[in-house]
Motif scaffolding. Structure first.
Motif, mmCIF file in Angstrom:
data_model
loop_
_atom_site.group_PDB
_atom_site.id
_atom_site.type_symbol
_atom_site.label_atom_id
_atom_site.label_comp_id
_atom_site.label_asym_id
_atom_site.label_seq_id
_atom_site.Cartn_x
_atom_site.Cartn_y
_atom_site.Cartn_z
ATOM 1 N N ASN B 126 -2.671 -8.153 -19.716
ATOM 2 C CA ASN B 126 -2.075 -6.820 -19.823
ATOM 3 C C ASN B 126 -2.812 -6.012 -20.869
ATOM 4 O OD1 ASN B 126 -0.245 -7.395 -17.947
ATOM 5 N ND2 ASN B 126 1.501 -7.617 -19.327
ATOM 6 N N GLY B 127 -3.050 -4.827 -20.471
ATOM 7 C CA GLY B 127 -3.725 -3.963 -21.435
ATOM 8 C C GLY B 127 -5.215 -3.822 -21.173
ATOM 9 N N SER B 128 -5.752 -4.745 -20.410
ATOM 10 C CA SER B 128 -7.196 -4.653 -20.186
ATOM 11 C C SER B 128 -7.489 -3.608 -19.126
ATOM 12 C CB SER B 128 -7.732 -6.020 -19.758
ATOM 13 O OG SER B 128 -7.116 -6.391 -18.544
ATOM 14 N N ILE B 129 -8.679 -3.171 -19.115
ATOM 15 C CA ILE B 129 -9.072 -2.114 -18.173
ATOM 16 C C ILE B 129 -9.632 -2.757 -16.920
ATOM 17 C CG2 ILE B 129 -10.497 -0.077 -17.868
ATOM 18 C CD1 ILE B 129 -8.500 0.300 -20.042
ATOM 19 N N GLU B 130 -9.200 -2.283 -15.820
ATOM 20 C CA GLU B 130 -9.694 -2.782 -14.538
ATOM 21 C C GLU B 130 -10.039 -1.601 -13.647
ATOM 22 O OE1 GLU B 130 -10.263 -6.677 -14.299
ATOM 23 O OE2 GLU B 130 -9.996 -5.583 -12.405
ATOM 24 N N CYS B 135 -9.182 3.197 -5.199
ATOM 25 C CA CYS B 135 -9.754 4.502 -5.569
ATOM 26 C C CYS B 135 -10.844 4.409 -6.614
ATOM 27 C CB CYS B 135 -8.634 5.409 -6.072
ATOM 28 S SG CYS B 135 -7.791 4.759 -7.517
ATOM 29 N N GLU B 136 -11.121 3.212 -7.015
ATOM 30 C CA GLU B 136 -12.227 2.980 -7.941
ATOM 31 C C GLU B 136 -12.008 3.569 -9.311
ATOM 32 O OE1 GLU B 136 -15.036 1.265 -6.818
ATOM 33 O OE2 GLU B 136 -13.943 0.934 -4.959
ATOM 34 N N LYS B 137 -10.852 4.022 -9.541
ATOM 35 C CA LYS B 137 -10.612 4.572 -10.869
ATOM 36 C C LYS B 137 -10.308 3.435 -11.818
ATOM 37 C CE LYS B 137 -8.824 9.190 -10.119
ATOM 38 N NZ LYS B 137 -7.618 9.339 -9.344
ATOM 39 N N GLU B 138 -10.476 3.731 -13.052
ATOM 40 C CA GLU B 138 -10.139 2.723 -14.042
ATOM 41 C C GLU B 138 -8.687 2.884 -14.445
ATOM 42 O OE1 GLU B 138 -14.277 1.685 -16.308
ATOM 43 O OE2 GLU B 138 -12.802 3.004 -17.263
ATOM 44 N N GLN B 143 2.135 -4.929 -16.814
ATOM 45 C CA GLN B 143 3.031 -5.909 -16.204
ATOM 46 C C GLN B 143 3.198 -5.667 -14.713
ATOM 47 O OE1 GLN B 143 3.862 -8.272 -17.878
ATOM 48 N NE2 GLN B 143 5.925 -9.029 -17.493
ATOM 49 N N TYR B 144 3.094 -4.417 -14.334
ATOM 50 C CA TYR B 144 3.490 -4.031 -12.987
ATOM 51 C C TYR B 144 2.327 -3.941 -12.024
ATOM 52 C CZ TYR B 144 7.534 -2.799 -15.684
ATOM 53 O OH TYR B 144 8.604 -2.848 -16.519
ATOM 54 N N THR B 145 1.166 -4.298 -12.491
ATOM 55 C CA THR B 145 0.019 -4.174 -11.614
ATOM 56 C C THR B 145 0.104 -5.183 -10.493
ATOM 57 O OG1 THR B 145 -1.199 -3.684 -13.615
ATOM 58 C CG2 THR B 145 -2.472 -4.015 -11.614
ATOM 59 N N ILE B 146 -0.186 -4.714 -9.312
ATOM 60 C CA ILE B 146 -0.157 -5.655 -8.205
ATOM 61 C C ILE B 146 -1.538 -5.746 -7.589
ATOM 62 C CG2 ILE B 146 2.255 -5.398 -7.650
ATOM 63 C CD1 ILE B 146 1.588 -3.381 -5.657
ATOM 64 N N ALA B 147 -1.729 -6.839 -6.946
ATOM 65 C CA ALA B 147 -3.057 -7.092 -6.405
ATOM 66 C C ALA B 147 -3.237 -6.371 -5.082
ATOM 67 C CB ALA B 147 -3.239 -8.596 -6.205
ATOM 68 N N ALA B 148 -4.462 -6.036 -4.795
ATOM 69 C CA ALA B 148 -4.779 -5.396 -3.525
ATOM 70 C C ALA B 148 -5.030 -6.470 -2.485
ATOM 71 C CB ALA B 148 -6.024 -4.517 -3.685
ATOM 72 N N THR B 149 -4.953 -6.065 -1.226
ATOM 73 C CA THR B 149 -5.364 -7.016 -0.186
ATOM 74 C C THR B 149 -6.846 -7.255 -0.360
ATOM 75 O OG1 THR B 149 -5.722 -5.124 1.240
ATOM 76 C CG2 THR B 149 -3.652 -6.308 1.498
ATOM 77 N N GLY B 150 -7.200 -8.414 -0.067
ATOM 78 C CA GLY B 150 -8.610 -8.715 -0.361
ATOM 79 C C GLY B 150 -8.708 -9.106 -1.814
ATOM 80 N N CYS B 155 -4.392 0.413 -8.958
ATOM 81 C CA CYS B 155 -3.751 1.202 -9.994
ATOM 82 C C CYS B 155 -2.380 1.632 -9.503
ATOM 83 C CB CYS B 155 -4.615 2.430 -10.330
ATOM 84 S SG CYS B 155 -4.719 3.582 -8.940
ATOM 85 N N HIS B 156 -1.659 2.156 -10.416
ATOM 86 C CA HIS B 156 -0.258 2.418 -10.084
ATOM 87 C C HIS B 156 -0.074 3.390 -8.918
ATOM 88 C CE1 HIS B 156 3.987 2.326 -10.755
ATOM 89 N NE2 HIS B 156 4.029 3.641 -10.804
ATOM 90 N N PRO B 157 -0.780 4.505 -8.882
ATOM 91 C CA PRO B 157 -0.597 5.425 -7.758
ATOM 92 C C PRO B 157 -0.966 4.805 -6.418
ATOM 93 C CG PRO B 157 -1.784 6.511 -9.512
ATOM 94 C CD PRO B 157 -1.653 5.081 -9.899
ATOM 95 N N CYS B 158 -2.009 4.041 -6.390
ATOM 96 C CA CYS B 158 -2.372 3.397 -5.124
ATOM 97 C C CYS B 158 -1.352 2.365 -4.714
ATOM 98 C CB CYS B 158 -3.756 2.729 -5.247
ATOM 99 S SG CYS B 158 -5.063 3.904 -5.526
ATOM 100 N N ALA B 159 -0.850 1.698 -5.692
ATOM 101 C CA ALA B 159 0.183 0.705 -5.367
ATOM 102 C C ALA B 159 1.394 1.387 -4.763
ATOM 103 C CB ALA B 159 0.568 -0.065 -6.627
ATOM 104 N N LYS B 160 1.724 2.502 -5.340
ATOM 105 C CA LYS B 160 2.885 3.226 -4.799
ATOM 106 C C LYS B 160 2.611 3.708 -3.393
ATOM 107 C CE LYS B 160 4.607 6.456 -7.445
ATOM 108 N NZ LYS B 160 5.412 7.211 -8.379
ATOM 109 N N LYS B 161 1.398 4.122 -3.145
ATOM 110 C CA LYS B 161 1.059 4.610 -1.809
ATOM 111 C C LYS B 161 1.231 3.525 -0.779
ATOM 112 C CE LYS B 161 -2.756 6.704 -2.810
ATOM 113 N NZ LYS B 161 -4.172 7.049 -2.626
#
Lengths: 117, 579
Positions: B126-130, B135-138, B143-150, B155-161
């Motif tokens: 937690n806290g590290s930059i990914e 969307c390739e953004k940093e 705690q709430y970050t979820i993994a992408a398929t693949g 990031c949070h907005p993409c996860a919400k989408k």
């Protein structure tokens, strides 16, 4: 009976009051009103809003003889006690059945039918 | 690892299998190690390093799953809050601050979370930059970050989408809970508290063989006992023996439903001296029973049966031929009793039959009335009510011409085609000693017709009058009826006379003082004053007052001091309690 008008205890009779049931051969039984109310007929006759004379004296004169009245009161006590027990408790009906001698059971059947028990 | 690890499975139940099957598809899309809070204890390498991270991913559990976490029970504090979800949409809950070690135990062993053990990629701290996989953004991992398929994380907005709003409260858990609830149903079987009556009946049944133990019972009481037992349909083949006796001449059973044909045959054998037999609800009487009774009940002269629909024509005829001295034959409800049966009955018992009742006999028709007319000079009781099809005026008038002079009881209810003619030309000229008249549900009768009839009829006052369900009848009829029969009336039924005026109704109290039973249902004008006057004036014999559908009645007479032994039925809005 109407559900809209809740009865005051003072009018209908305090369940903790003692009431009297007299058999036709002169035996007198004293019991609490809440036990006596287990019988529909007795409840109505002792109900002070009903206008029956018995309500004033709190005495109910039964047409049955002493032993029958005694067994009916036993049943009413039995019922009054077990009505309030939780759903999981077993009601020992068989024990009660053993207390009824077959010699009186026909008379008792008619009396119970009349008393709405 | 992005592949789902399905190789770790704890003990599974049918529920787990089902959920696995339905939820699998969900999970495969998302493939988040953390979302599933995967139990990676089994997963070798990544386990060690991801364990500390995953500990942080504990989320709040829905606490109702406590009961299933049998393995977690050992953990001191874990179970309550460490429930896992199998659905993929599990967001990261808040860290509950539980001891970290317990996370792993729960991960491993809890069978219900076995599903969530798909392969997890190592999760950055937690806290590290990914970099977001979409969307390739940093963004900074939380705690709430979820993994992408693949691979990668969102990031949070993409996860919400994607629909996986980690902050959204989980709804799926409810589904789980319901299933759990279903399994955990507490069955409340409220035992009906046995009535004293039923207890007594049980005792009677057990002691039935030892009848002497019951002591001496008077015949009057037997009837009351019979009624009491029949009330709840408790009469059966065993306790019915209470009523049998070789000396019995009369037997009445108010509910013989449970008596099998065999029991009914036994009835005949054990009561050989019966002269009167009255059975209600005797649907199980079969041909066999009737045939048996031909010989076992030789003295039978009064037979009254409610519901003998199984008996066929040959059995009826054979029975009549063996009993040629029947005096009353009253049956209700038989679709099989036909003209031939009736003719046989009349032929065999012509000299003695005085009471005939064929209620609700489906085949009743004008043809039947001819043979009945042969009973001229002796018939006192006639009941042909409630047929499937009405008889005609002419046939009825002819019949009444033949038998009317001796009739005391007449019931023609339900013959809907009868008109005032029957009154004028059938009853009026022919019947002169009637006591009970029942003419319900004859919708063609008119107010004037009935009024005229009563005003001209020379018959002495009737004892019981029933004209219910004739909505056209009204004030005139009631006035004339009271004028005619008021003195003798013990029972009056004008249920359905909706337009009767209050003045006419008020006359009831003054003109019919000996009333015992009265039915004023649906007479809209009935109000408290009318009922009060009835209660006051009919003190002698009144036992029953029915005011169903009389909206104006409220029962105010109680507070005004009127006391009565009568029972009053049908008050809608009671002013006070009516006993």
């Amino acid at each position: 009976m109407n559900e809209d008008h809740p009865m005051d205890d003072a009018v209908e009779g305090d369940p903790e009051d003692w009431v009297r049931i007299v058999s036709n051969d002169g035996y007198t039984f004293l019991l609490k009103r809440k036990v006596a109310n287990m019988s529909g007929t007795i409840k109505n006759s002792l109900d002070e809003t009903g206008g029956f004379a018995e309500a004033g004296t709190r005495t109910y004169r039964s047409q049955e003889r002493g032993i029958i009245v005694q067994k009916m009161i036993e049943y009413m006590s039995f019922k009054a006690y077990y009505s309030n027990v939780g759903p999981k408790e077993e009601i020992p009906v068989n024990e009660f059945m053993e207390r009824l001698p077959p010699e009186i059971v026909l008379e008792l059947l008619l009396a119970a039918d009349y008393q709405e028990m | 690892m992005s592949s789902r690890r399905n190789n770790v499975r704890g003990p599974t139940s049918a529920l787990t299998d089902f959920l696995r099957a339905s939820v699998d598809t969900f999970i495969s899309d998302l493939n988040q190690p953390a979302a599933g809070s995967s139990n990676s204890a089994q997963i070798p390498d990544s386990a060690e390093e991801s364990v500390p991270l995953r500990r942080n991913q504990r989320r709040n559990r829905v606490t109702t799953r406590d009961e299933y976490d049998s393995d977690g029970l050992d953990e001191p504090e874990a179970p309550a809050t460490k429930k896992k979800k199998i659905t993929a949409n599990k967001p990261k809950g808040k860290k509950t601050g539980k001891k970290d070690d317990e996370d792993d135990y729960e991960d491993d062993d809890d069978p219900y979370t076995a599903l969530s053990k798909f392969g997890a990629r190592a999760r950055p701290a937690n806290g590290s930059i990914e970099r977001c996989a979409e969307c390739e953004k940093e963004f900074s991992v939380s705690q709430y970050t979820i993994a992408a398929t693949g691979s990668g994380f969102l990031c949070h907005p993409c996860a919400k989408k994607l629909g996986n709003d980690p902050f959204k409260k989980p709804t799926a858990p409810r589904k789980r809970m319901k299933a759990a609830d279903k399994r955990n149903i507490v069955h409340f079987e409220k035992p009906r508290f046995p009535t004293l009556v039923s207890i007594c009946i049980n005792i009677i049944s057990t002691h039935i063989d030892d009848i002497e133990a019951f002591g001496d019972i008077g015949t009057l009481n037997m009837d009351a006992i019979s009624k009491a037992i029949s009330r709840k349909r408790s009469l059966n083949s065993e306790n019915v023996h209470l009523f049998y006796g070789s000396g019995n001449t009369s037997l009445t059973l108010y509910d013989a439903t449970k008596l099998s044909p065999t029991a009914l045959i036994t009835l005949g054998h054990l009561n050989p001296n019966l002269t009167t037999l009255h059975l209600n609800f005797c649907g199980l009487i079969s041909d066999e029973v009737m045939n048996s009774w031909r010989s076992s009940l030789p003295n039978l002269v009064h037979l009254q049966l409610l519901g003998p629909f199984l008996v066929r024509v040959p059995a009826w005829i054979a029975f009549f031929e063996s009993h040629s001295r029947l005096q009353s034959f009253l049956i209700t409800q038989s679709p099989r009793f036909d003209l031939e049966c009736l003719q046989s009955l009349i032929r065999t018992s012509a000299k003695t039959l005085t009471r005939l009742g064929l209620r609700e006999v489906g085949l009743l028709s004008d043809d039947f009335l001819g043979p009945i007319g042969l009973l001229s000079g002796q018939l006192s009781y006639l009941d042909i009510s409630e047929p499937s099809q009405s008889c005609s005026n002419e046939a009825v008038n002819t019949l009444l011409g033949a038998v009317g002079s001796t009739l005391t009881h007449l019931n023609l209810s339900g013959h809907i085609e009868l008109t005032d003619d029957v009154l004028q030309y059938g009853i009026l000229p022919n019947i002169t000693s009637l006591q009970h008249l029942t003419l319900s549900n004859l919708p063609l009768l008119t107010d004037e017709g009935v009024a005229l009839f009563f005003s001209q009829w020379p018959n002495p006052p009737l004892t019981a009058v029933t004209f219910s369900r004739n909505p056209k009848l009204s004030t005139n009829s009631l006035v004339e009826l009271l004028n005619h029969s008021g003195e003798g009336l013990r029972s009056l039924d004008v249920n359905g006379w909706k337009d009767v005026s209050a003045t006419a109704l008020a006359n009831i109290a003054t003109q019919a003082r000996d009333l015992g039973k009265i039915d004023l249902g649906w007479c809209r004008e009935v109000d408290d004053f009318i009922v009060k006057s009835i209660l006051d004036n009919c003190k002698n014999r009144l036992t029953e007052v029915k005011v169903w559908g009389c909206n104006k009645v409220q029962g105010k007479w109680v507070t005004s001091g009127t006391k009565t032994k009568a029972k009053i039925f049908g008050i809608e809005r009671a002013h006070t309690s009516i006993i």
